[in-house]
Design a protein around this motif. Structure first.
Motif, short mmCIF file in Angstrom:
data_model
loop_
_atom_site.label_atom_id
_atom_site.label_comp_id
_atom_site.label_asym_id
_atom_site.label_seq_id
_atom_site.Cartn_x
_atom_site.Cartn_y
_atom_site.Cartn_z
N VAL A 80 0.87 -1.17 0.00
CA VAL A 80 0.00 0.00 0.00
C VAL A 80 0.91 1.22 0.00
O VAL A 80 1.61 1.48 0.98
CB VAL A 80 -0.93 0.01 1.23
CG1 VAL A 80 -1.79 1.26 1.23
CG2 VAL A 80 -1.79 -1.25 1.25
N LEU A 81 0.94 1.97 -1.11
CA LEU A 81 1.80 3.15 -1.22
C LEU A 81 1.12 4.39 -0.64
O LEU A 81 1.76 5.20 0.03
CB LEU A 81 2.19 3.39 -2.67
CG LEU A 81 2.99 2.26 -3.33
CD1 LEU A 81 3.23 2.57 -4.79
CD2 LEU A 81 4.30 2.02 -2.60
N ALA A 82 -0.15 4.56 -0.94
CA ALA A 82 -0.95 5.67 -0.44
C ALA A 82 -2.34 5.13 -0.16
O ALA A 82 -3.10 4.87 -1.11
CB ALA A 82 -1.00 6.81 -1.45
N PRO A 83 -2.70 4.90 1.10
CA PRO A 83 -3.99 4.29 1.43
C PRO A 83 -5.16 5.00 0.73
O PRO A 83 -5.26 6.22 0.75
CB PRO A 83 -4.08 4.45 2.95
CG PRO A 83 -2.65 4.51 3.40
CD PRO A 83 -1.93 5.24 2.30
N GLY A 84 -5.99 4.19 0.07
CA GLY A 84 -7.14 4.72 -0.64
C GLY A 84 -6.81 5.35 -1.97
O GLY A 84 -7.68 5.90 -2.64
N LYS A 85 -5.53 5.26 -2.40
CA LYS A 85 -5.13 5.90 -3.65
C LYS A 85 -4.26 5.03 -4.55
O LYS A 85 -4.58 4.85 -5.71
CB LYS A 85 -4.37 7.20 -3.35
CG LYS A 85 -5.22 8.26 -2.69
CD LYS A 85 -4.44 9.52 -2.49
CE LYS A 85 -5.33 10.55 -1.78
NZ LYS A 85 -4.64 11.79 -1.54
N PHE A 138 1.53 -0.98 -10.74
CA PHE A 138 0.83 -0.05 -9.86
C PHE A 138 -0.66 -0.11 -10.16
O PHE A 138 -1.06 -0.28 -11.31
CB PHE A 138 1.33 1.38 -10.10
CG PHE A 138 2.77 1.58 -9.72
CD1 PHE A 138 3.13 1.77 -8.39
CD2 PHE A 138 3.75 1.58 -10.68
CE1 PHE A 138 4.46 1.95 -8.03
CE2 PHE A 138 5.08 1.75 -10.34
CZ PHE A 138 5.43 1.94 -9.02
N LEU A 139 -1.48 0.04 -9.13
CA LEU A 139 -2.94 0.12 -9.28
C LEU A 139 -3.43 1.35 -8.55
O LEU A 139 -3.02 1.60 -7.42
CB LEU A 139 -3.63 -1.09 -8.66
CG LEU A 139 -3.65 -2.40 -9.41
CD1 LEU A 139 -4.38 -3.45 -8.58
CD2 LEU A 139 -4.30 -2.25 -10.76
N GLU A 140 -4.31 2.08 -9.20
CA GLU A 140 -4.99 3.19 -8.53
C GLU A 140 -6.31 2.66 -7.96
O GLU A 140 -6.86 1.68 -8.46
CB GLU A 140 -5.25 4.33 -9.51
CG GLU A 140 -3.97 4.98 -9.98
CD GLU A 140 -4.23 6.17 -10.90
OE1 GLU A 140 -5.39 6.59 -11.03
OE2 GLU A 140 -3.25 6.66 -11.47
N ASP A 141 -6.80 3.33 -6.95
CA ASP A 141 -8.03 2.91 -6.29
C ASP A 141 -9.19 2.79 -7.28
O ASP A 141 -10.02 1.89 -7.16
CB ASP A 141 -8.38 3.89 -5.17
CG ASP A 141 -9.40 3.33 -4.22
OD1 ASP A 141 -9.14 2.26 -3.62
OD2 ASP A 141 -10.47 3.95 -4.08
N SER A 142 -9.24 3.66 -8.27
CA SER A 142 -10.33 3.65 -9.26
C SER A 142 -10.32 2.40 -10.14
O SER A 142 -11.32 2.09 -10.78
CB SER A 142 -10.26 4.90 -10.13
OG SER A 142 -9.06 4.92 -10.86
N GLU A 143 -9.22 1.66 -10.18
CA GLU A 143 -9.13 0.44 -10.98
C GLU A 143 -9.63 -0.79 -10.22
O GLU A 143 -9.75 -1.87 -10.80
CB GLU A 143 -7.68 0.21 -11.40
CG GLU A 143 -7.12 1.30 -12.29
CD GLU A 143 -5.66 1.09 -12.60
OE1 GLU A 143 -5.39 0.35 -13.58
OE2 GLU A 143 -4.81 1.62 -11.86
N ILE A 144 -9.89 -0.63 -8.93
CA ILE A 144 -10.29 -1.75 -8.08
C ILE A 144 -11.81 -1.71 -7.87
O ILE A 144 -12.35 -0.70 -7.43
CB ILE A 144 -9.56 -1.69 -6.73
CG1 ILE A 144 -8.05 -1.79 -6.97
CG2 ILE A 144 -10.05 -2.81 -5.80
CD1 ILE A 144 -7.20 -1.53 -5.75
N MET A 145 -12.47 -2.83 -8.23
CA MET A 145 -13.92 -2.91 -8.06
C MET A 145 -14.28 -3.29 -6.63
O MET A 145 -15.15 -2.69 -6.02
CB MET A 145 -14.53 -3.91 -9.04
CG MET A 145 -16.03 -3.90 -8.99
SD MET A 145 -16.93 -4.84 -10.25
CE MET A 145 -15.75 -5.80 -11.09
#
Length: 57
Positions: A21-26, A42-49
């Motif tokens: 977790v690099l930036a929680p919620g982000k 890397f994954l952004e929060d918007s990519e996670i369902m």
């Protein structure tokens, strides 16, 4: 809140395991299952369902 080692389903339909977790919620580093292989990216929060339920043994 997504935590390290959570299993998640992506908007793309793929599944991934959160490595860091690099930036929680982000922003996260994840091992993404794709094309019968695993890719770290890397994954952004918007990519996670959603977070997949933990299996009980």
């Amino acid at each position: 809140m997504i935590k390290q080692y959570d299993r998640v389903e992506l908007v793309s339909g793929q599944e991934a395991s959160i490595v860091e977790v690099l930036a929680p919620g982000k922003l996260y580093v994840a091992d993404i299952d794709k094309d019968q292989d695993t890719y770290t990216d890397f994954l952004e929060d918007s990519e996670i369902m959603c977070v997949k339920p933990k299996s009980r043994r």
